[in-house]
Design a protein around this motif. Structure first.
Motif, PDB file in Angstrom:
ATOM      1  N   GLU A   6      -8.115   0.767   4.332  1.00  0.00           N
ATOM      2  CA  GLU A   6      -7.859   0.223   2.992  1.00  0.00           C
ATOM      3  C   GLU A   6      -8.032  -1.277   2.955  1.00  0.00           C
ATOM      4  OE1 GLU A   6      -3.115  -0.253   2.549  1.00  0.00           O
ATOM      5  OE2 GLU A   6      -3.829   1.815   2.627  1.00  0.00           O
ATOM      6  N   ILE A   7      -8.247  -1.734   1.745  1.00  0.00           N
ATOM      7  CA  ILE A   7      -8.399  -3.158   1.484  1.00  0.00           C
ATOM      8  C   ILE A   7      -7.794  -3.429   0.113  1.00  0.00           C
ATOM      9  CG2 ILE A   7     -10.678  -3.063   0.398  1.00  0.00           C
ATOM     10  CD1 ILE A   7     -11.414  -5.407   2.327  1.00  0.00           C
ATOM     11  N   LYS A   8      -7.175  -4.585  -0.047  1.00  0.00           N
ATOM     12  CA  LYS A   8      -6.529  -4.938  -1.311  1.00  0.00           C
ATOM     13  C   LYS A   8      -6.866  -6.379  -1.657  1.00  0.00           C
ATOM     14  CE  LYS A   8      -2.506  -3.333  -1.885  1.00  0.00           C
ATOM     15  NZ  LYS A   8      -1.108  -2.977  -1.836  1.00  0.00           N
ATOM     16  N   ALA A   9      -7.126  -6.637  -2.962  1.00  0.00           N
ATOM     17  CA  ALA A   9      -7.466  -7.988  -3.398  1.00  0.00           C
ATOM     18  C   ALA A   9      -6.960  -8.219  -4.813  1.00  0.00           C
ATOM     19  CB  ALA A   9      -8.982  -8.196  -3.366  1.00  0.00           C
ATOM     20  N   LYS A  10      -6.682  -9.478  -5.111  1.00  0.00           N
ATOM     21  CA  LYS A  10      -6.392  -9.876  -6.485  1.00  0.00           C
ATOM     22  C   LYS A  10      -7.747 -10.065  -7.164  1.00  0.00           C
ATOM     23  CE  LYS A  10      -3.745 -12.684  -9.455  1.00  0.00           C
ATOM     24  NZ  LYS A  10      -2.430 -12.972  -9.778  1.00  0.00           N
ATOM     25  N   ASP A 122       1.436 -11.164 -11.791  1.00  0.00           N
ATOM     26  CA  ASP A 122       0.400 -11.620 -12.717  1.00  0.00           C
ATOM     27  C   ASP A 122      -0.969 -11.108 -12.280  1.00  0.00           C
ATOM     28  OD1 ASP A 122       2.256 -13.074 -14.218  1.00  0.00           O
ATOM     29  OD2 ASP A 122       2.038 -14.839 -12.928  1.00  0.00           O
ATOM     30  N   GLY A 123      -1.800 -10.778 -13.268  1.00  0.00           N
ATOM     31  CA  GLY A 123      -3.177 -10.402 -12.982  1.00  0.00           C
ATOM     32  C   GLY A 123      -3.334  -8.933 -12.633  1.00  0.00           C
ATOM     33  N   ALA A 124      -4.533  -8.610 -12.176  1.00  0.00           N
ATOM     34  CA  ALA A 124      -4.877  -7.241 -11.793  1.00  0.00           C
ATOM     35  C   ALA A 124      -5.323  -7.243 -10.337  1.00  0.00           C
ATOM     36  CB  ALA A 124      -5.984  -6.699 -12.695  1.00  0.00           C
ATOM     37  N   PHE A 125      -5.242  -6.076  -9.722  1.00  0.00           N
ATOM     38  CA  PHE A 125      -5.512  -5.945  -8.303  1.00  0.00           C
ATOM     39  C   PHE A 125      -6.461  -4.786  -8.054  1.00  0.00           C
ATOM     40  CE2 PHE A 125      -1.415  -7.840  -8.947  1.00  0.00           C
ATOM     41  CZ  PHE A 125      -1.378  -8.871  -8.025  1.00  0.00           C
ATOM     42  N   LEU A 126      -7.223  -4.908  -6.982  1.00  0.00           N
ATOM     43  CA  LEU A 126      -8.126  -3.857  -6.526  1.00  0.00           C
ATOM     44  C   LEU A 126      -7.606  -3.336  -5.198  1.00  0.00           C
ATOM     45  CD1 LEU A 126     -10.889  -2.314  -6.585  1.00  0.00           C
ATOM     46  CD2 LEU A 126     -11.800  -4.243  -5.262  1.00  0.00           C
ATOM     47  N   GLU A 127      -7.547  -2.027  -5.087  1.00  0.00           N
ATOM     48  CA  GLU A 127      -7.220  -1.407  -3.809  1.00  0.00           C
ATOM     49  C   GLU A 127      -8.270  -0.336  -3.557  1.00  0.00           C
ATOM     50  OE1 GLU A 127      -3.025  -0.413  -2.200  1.00  0.00           O
ATOM     51  OE2 GLU A 127      -3.773   1.413  -3.130  1.00  0.00           O
ATOM     52  N   ILE A 128      -8.856  -0.344  -2.381  1.00  0.00           N
ATOM     53  CA  ILE A 128      -9.842   0.668  -1.989  1.00  0.00           C
ATOM     54  C   ILE A 128      -9.287   1.399  -0.781  1.00  0.00           C
ATOM     55  CG2 ILE A 128     -12.180   1.050  -1.109  1.00  0.00           C
ATOM     56  CD1 ILE A 128     -12.928  -1.630  -2.551  1.00  0.00           C
ATOM     57  N   GLU A 157     -11.832 -14.364  -0.333  1.00  0.00           N
ATOM     58  CA  GLU A 157     -10.698 -15.297  -0.456  1.00  0.00           C
ATOM     59  C   GLU A 157      -9.563 -14.731  -1.303  1.00  0.00           C
ATOM     60  OE1 GLU A 157     -13.914 -16.934  -3.337  1.00  0.00           O
ATOM     61  OE2 GLU A 157     -13.885 -16.068  -1.337  1.00  0.00           O
ATOM     62  N   ASP A 158      -9.802 -13.613  -1.987  1.00  0.00           N
ATOM     63  CA  ASP A 158      -8.768 -12.994  -2.819  1.00  0.00           C
ATOM     64  C   ASP A 158      -8.095 -11.804  -2.143  1.00  0.00           C
ATOM     65  OD1 ASP A 158      -9.206 -14.812  -4.898  1.00  0.00           O
ATOM     66  OD2 ASP A 158     -10.837 -13.599  -5.705  1.00  0.00           O
ATOM     67  N   LEU A 159      -8.426 -11.550  -0.871  1.00  0.00           N
ATOM     68  CA  LEU A 159      -7.829 -10.426  -0.159  1.00  0.00           C
ATOM     69  C   LEU A 159      -6.336 -10.647   0.046  1.00  0.00           C
ATOM     70  CD1 LEU A 159     -10.574  -9.665   2.502  1.00  0.00           C
ATOM     71  CD2 LEU A 159     -10.062  -8.401   0.404  1.00  0.00           C
ATOM     72  N   ILE A 160      -5.599  -9.540   0.054  1.00  0.00           N
ATOM     73  CA  ILE A 160      -4.141  -9.552   0.191  1.00  0.00           C
ATOM     74  C   ILE A 160      -3.771  -8.723   1.419  1.00  0.00           C
ATOM     75  CG2 ILE A 160      -1.984  -8.820  -0.897  1.00  0.00           C
ATOM     76  CD1 ILE A 160      -3.437  -9.205  -3.597  1.00  0.00           C
ATOM     77  N   SER A 161      -2.840  -9.219   2.199  1.00  0.00           N
ATOM     78  CA  SER A 161      -2.493  -8.555   3.454  1.00  0.00           C
ATOM     79  C   SER A 161      -1.319  -7.586   3.339  1.00  0.00           C
ATOM     80  CB  SER A 161      -2.167  -9.608   4.521  1.00  0.00           C
ATOM     81  OG  SER A 161      -1.040 -10.365   4.122  1.00  0.00           O
ATOM     82  N   VAL A 162      -0.552  -7.652   2.261  1.00  0.00           N
ATOM     83  CA  VAL A 162       0.715  -6.906   2.199  1.00  0.00           C
ATOM     84  C   VAL A 162       0.739  -5.944   1.012  1.00  0.00           C
ATOM     85  CG1 VAL A 162       2.016  -8.713   3.387  1.00  0.00           C
ATOM     86  CG2 VAL A 162       1.827  -8.767   0.893  1.00  0.00           C
ATOM     87  N   ALA A 163       1.776  -5.129   0.961  1.00  0.00           N
ATOM     88  CA  ALA A 163       1.980  -4.175  -0.134  1.00  0.00           C
ATOM     89  C   ALA A 163       2.497  -4.899  -1.378  1.00  0.00           C
ATOM     90  CB  ALA A 163       2.990  -3.100   0.295  1.00  0.00           C
TER      91      ALA A 163
END
Length: 179
Positions: A6-10, A122-128, A157-163
């Motif tokens: 998985e990968i997550k980003a703002k 705030d904002g929207a997030f993508l999770e794959i 640069e918008d990747l997120i490491s946590v839940a």
């Protein structure tokens, strides 16, 4: 144990990402309203997810907190009496955080694409999530996740490491509140 990468980003442009997901999958999103109750767990993460007030699952997962695509081992059990289960787990472990979100779900082959709006963030997030086959190398899932990320307009640069729970907890600690 089932496994995914998985990968997550703002997201910087949620409208672009939605249009790209629709074009890539040739479908519109399935909209899910989800509530995840995270419990204090001695290892990994444990959450009770209710979806559209019709379905509930108990989900345990373990993954590293890193921004790059990462492997995630998980176990899911259907919860036929979620209110009773929540009461037991709350008494036994304590609630760490509650995450409420609107999830737009797209399917691309074996991959789940989520575009999320999370209450309190705030904002929207993508999770794959790339569902891995038995014995398949994680690098195959990483490659697929990164390709989808590029198609959907997410930047490294918008990747997120946590839940989301961790983001909410950090935000609420910074603001002096509890998740």
């Amino acid at each position: 144990m089932p496994r995914n990468v998985e990968i997550k980003a703002k997201l910087s442009d949620v409208n672009y990402s939605i249009q790209a997901a629709e074009q890539h999958t040739k479908s519109s999103a399935t909209v899910l309203m989800q509530e995840d109750v995270f419990f204090d767990s001695p290892r990994g993460r444990l959450k009770l997810r209710s979806e559209n007030n019709t379905k509930a699952e108990l989900i345990f997962y373990e993954r590293s907190d890193q921004t790059e695509a990462k492997a995630c081992d998980f176990v899911i059990a259907e919860a036929t009496k979620p209110d009773d289960l929540k009461a037991v787990l709350e008494r036994a472990l304590g609630v760490r955080c509650v995450v409420r979100k609107k999830r737009m779900l797209f399917m691309s082959g074996r991959s789940r694409i989520h575009i999320d709006s999370v209450e309190g963030l705030d904002g929207a997030f993508l999770e794959i999530e790339v569902v891995m086959r038995e014995g398949e190398a994680d690098s195959d899932g990483v490659k697929e996740a990164e390709e989808l990320m590029a198609i959907l307009g997410a930047r490294k640069e918008d990747l997120i490491s946590v839940a989301y729970a961790d983001l909410l907890l950090k935000k609420n600690v910074d603001e002096g509140a509890r998740c």
